[in-house]
Design a protein around this motif. Structure first.
Motif, PDB file in Angstrom:
ATOM      1  N   PRO A  46     -19.674  -9.399  24.920  1.00  0.00           N
ATOM      2  CA  PRO A  46     -20.074  -9.502  25.993  1.00  0.00           C
ATOM      3  C   PRO A  46     -21.744  -9.743  26.462  1.00  0.00           C
ATOM      4  N   SER A  47     -22.511  -9.119  25.644  1.00  0.00           N
ATOM      5  CA  SER A  47     -23.862  -9.389  25.876  1.00  0.00           C
ATOM      6  C   SER A  47     -24.497 -10.643  25.443  1.00  0.00           C
ATOM      7  N   LEU A  48     -23.462 -11.590  24.846  1.00  0.00           N
ATOM      8  CA  LEU A  48     -23.902 -12.694  24.628  1.00  0.00           C
ATOM      9  C   LEU A  48     -23.177 -13.890  25.393  1.00  0.00           C
ATOM     10  N   PRO A  49     -23.264 -14.031  26.731  1.00  0.00           N
ATOM     11  CA  PRO A  49     -22.629 -15.119  27.215  1.00  0.00           C
ATOM     12  C   PRO A  49     -23.108 -16.441  27.253  1.00  0.00           C
ATOM     13  N   ILE A  50     -22.144 -17.516  27.347  1.00  0.00           N
ATOM     14  CA  ILE A  50     -22.310 -18.935  27.179  1.00  0.00           C
ATOM     15  C   ILE A  50     -23.574 -19.203  28.123  1.00  0.00           C
ATOM     16  N   ASN A  51     -24.578 -20.044  27.553  1.00  0.00           N
ATOM     17  CA  ASN A  51     -25.519 -20.385  28.548  1.00  0.00           C
ATOM     18  C   ASN A  51     -26.099 -21.801  28.022  1.00  0.00           C
ATOM     19  N   SER A  52     -26.796 -22.329  28.647  1.00  0.00           N
ATOM     20  CA  SER A  52     -27.735 -23.503  28.334  1.00  0.00           C
ATOM     21  C   SER A  52     -28.288 -23.627  27.045  1.00  0.00           C
ATOM     22  N   PHE A  53     -28.865 -22.340  26.675  1.00  0.00           N
ATOM     23  CA  PHE A  53     -29.515 -22.112  25.384  1.00  0.00           C
ATOM     24  C   PHE A  53     -28.587 -22.032  24.060  1.00  0.00           C
ATOM     25  N   ASN A  54     -27.355 -21.614  24.187  1.00  0.00           N
ATOM     26  CA  ASN A  54     -26.659 -21.235  22.970  1.00  0.00           C
ATOM     27  C   ASN A  54     -25.214 -22.374  23.012  1.00  0.00           C
ATOM     28  N   VAL A  55     -24.798 -22.588  24.197  1.00  0.00           N
ATOM     29  CA  VAL A  55     -23.723 -23.400  24.201  1.00  0.00           C
ATOM     30  C   VAL A  55     -23.454 -24.537  23.173  1.00  0.00           C
ATOM     31  N   HIS A  56     -24.447 -25.166  22.933  1.00  0.00           N
ATOM     32  CA  HIS A  56     -24.399 -26.504  21.765  1.00  0.00           C
ATOM     33  C   HIS A  56     -24.228 -26.120  20.562  1.00  0.00           C
ATOM     34  N   ARG A  57     -24.770 -24.904  20.049  1.00  0.00           N
ATOM     35  CA  ARG A  57     -24.679 -24.495  18.651  1.00  0.00           C
ATOM     36  C   ARG A  57     -23.253 -23.523  18.650  1.00  0.00           C
ATOM     37  N   LEU A  58     -22.922 -23.039  19.733  1.00  0.00           N
ATOM     38  CA  LEU A  58     -21.290 -22.310  20.000  1.00  0.00           C
ATOM     39  C   LEU A  58     -20.324 -23.445  19.550  1.00  0.00           C
ATOM     40  N   LEU A  59     -20.573 -24.631  20.334  1.00  0.00           N
ATOM     41  CA  LEU A  59     -19.617 -25.766  20.446  1.00  0.00           C
ATOM     42  C   LEU A  59     -19.292 -26.114  19.064  1.00  0.00           C
ATOM     43  N   ILE A  60     -20.351 -26.718  18.320  1.00  0.00           N
ATOM     44  CA  ILE A  60     -20.237 -27.229  16.917  1.00  0.00           C
ATOM     45  C   ILE A  60     -19.939 -26.308  15.874  1.00  0.00           C
ATOM     46  N   THR A  61     -19.972 -24.946  16.047  1.00  0.00           N
ATOM     47  CA  THR A  61     -19.491 -24.005  15.137  1.00  0.00           C
ATOM     48  C   THR A  61     -18.169 -23.538  15.443  1.00  0.00           C
ATOM     49  N   SER A  62     -17.896 -23.624  16.822  1.00  0.00           N
ATOM     50  CA  SER A  62     -16.271 -23.481  16.821  1.00  0.00           C
ATOM     51  C   SER A  62     -15.227 -24.501  16.554  1.00  0.00           C
ATOM     52  N   VAL A  63     -15.800 -25.796  16.571  1.00  0.00           N
ATOM     53  CA  VAL A  63     -15.180 -26.853  16.070  1.00  0.00           C
ATOM     54  C   VAL A  63     -15.130 -26.648  14.465  1.00  0.00           C
ATOM     55  N   LEU A  64     -16.050 -26.398  13.877  1.00  0.00           N
ATOM     56  CA  LEU A  64     -16.229 -26.438  12.443  1.00  0.00           C
ATOM     57  C   LEU A  64     -15.395 -25.307  11.968  1.00  0.00           C
ATOM     58  N   VAL A  65     -15.206 -24.120  12.602  1.00  0.00           N
ATOM     59  CA  VAL A  65     -14.413 -23.133  12.136  1.00  0.00           C
ATOM     60  C   VAL A  65     -12.816 -23.209  12.266  1.00  0.00           C
ATOM     61  N   SER A  66     -12.608 -23.923  13.674  1.00  0.00           N
ATOM     62  CA  SER A  66     -11.209 -24.491  13.861  1.00  0.00           C
ATOM     63  C   SER A  66     -10.638 -25.203  12.922  1.00  0.00           C
TER      64      SER A  66
END
Length: 209
Positions: A87-107
């Motif tokens: 909860p202390s790491l909400p999605i924002n403009s600074f992390n959303v891109h890296r979260l996206l590519i990583t989540s697709v990779l893992v899935s």
């Protein structure tokens, strides 16, 4: 899911997910300056906002990842789980891109029999292989290695996305975004991220903290 194989469906889904993530990121960007002390800086956090838009970035992943369509729904579920557990790491403009590519990779690794390696995903995502290797591990620990998605959970999320795409709701104001969005929204309360086999996690929808 056969419907996702329809060539007209995925572009709409990608567009909707992009808009949804954009609203979440913008809402959390506004909160960041006010509640900075509650937000951690993670490995996913860039020093600056990427020049490429969320829409263009997700379009790029969709074009080049060549993973099965269901991977994008599963990646969305993983993002939801990640933010609920962190909860202390909400999605924002600074992390959303890296979260996206990583989540697709893992899935893709979890869902598909064949998939591209990390070096390929790093090129697609515009980061180094060493970085995506680190992000993958960090993401897995952030999920508590909870990767399984039951058919009921998948159907619940996808049904929600279908309904929202049909409604084509106008963009939310930042005030309504805070109350509505969780990556999806607290309006999603009738369906939990986790099904009846995961009753200990009843509040699952990506919170715009």
């Amino acid at each position: 899911m056969a419907e996702l194989e329809d060539p007209t469906v995925m572009p709409k889904l990608i567009n909707f997910l992009s808009c949804l993530l954009q609203r979440v990121a913008e809402s959390n960007d506004q909160n960041l300056s006010v509640h900075l002390q509650h937000h951690k800086i993670s490995a996913f956090h860039g020093l600056t906002r990427p020049a490429i838009s969320i829409q263009s970035y997700l379009d790029r992943i969709f074009k080049y990842a060549n993973c099965s369509p269901c991977c994008f729904v599963v990646a969305y579920i993983y993002l939801d789980r990640f933010v609920q557990r962190q909860p202390s790491l909400p999605i924002n403009s600074f992390n959303v891109h890296r979260l996206l590519i990583t989540s697709v990779l893992v899935s893709a690794k979890f869902m598909d029999d064949t998939y591209y390696n990390n070096a390929y995903y790093a090129k697609v995502g515009g980061i180094s292989t060493a970085e995506i290797n680190f992000l993958e591990v960090d993401f897995l620990f952030g999920l508590g290695f909870h990767l399984n998605v039951t058919p009921n959970t998948f159907h619940s999320y996808y049904s929600y996305l279908q309904r929202q795409m049909l409604l084509l709701q106008p963009p939310l104001s930042s005030a309504s975004a805070k109350s509505e969005l969780i990556l999806t929204a607290r309006a999603l309360k009738p369906h939990s991220c986790f099904d009846e086999d995961e009753a200990s996690h009843k509040k699952q929808q990506l919170a715009a903290v």
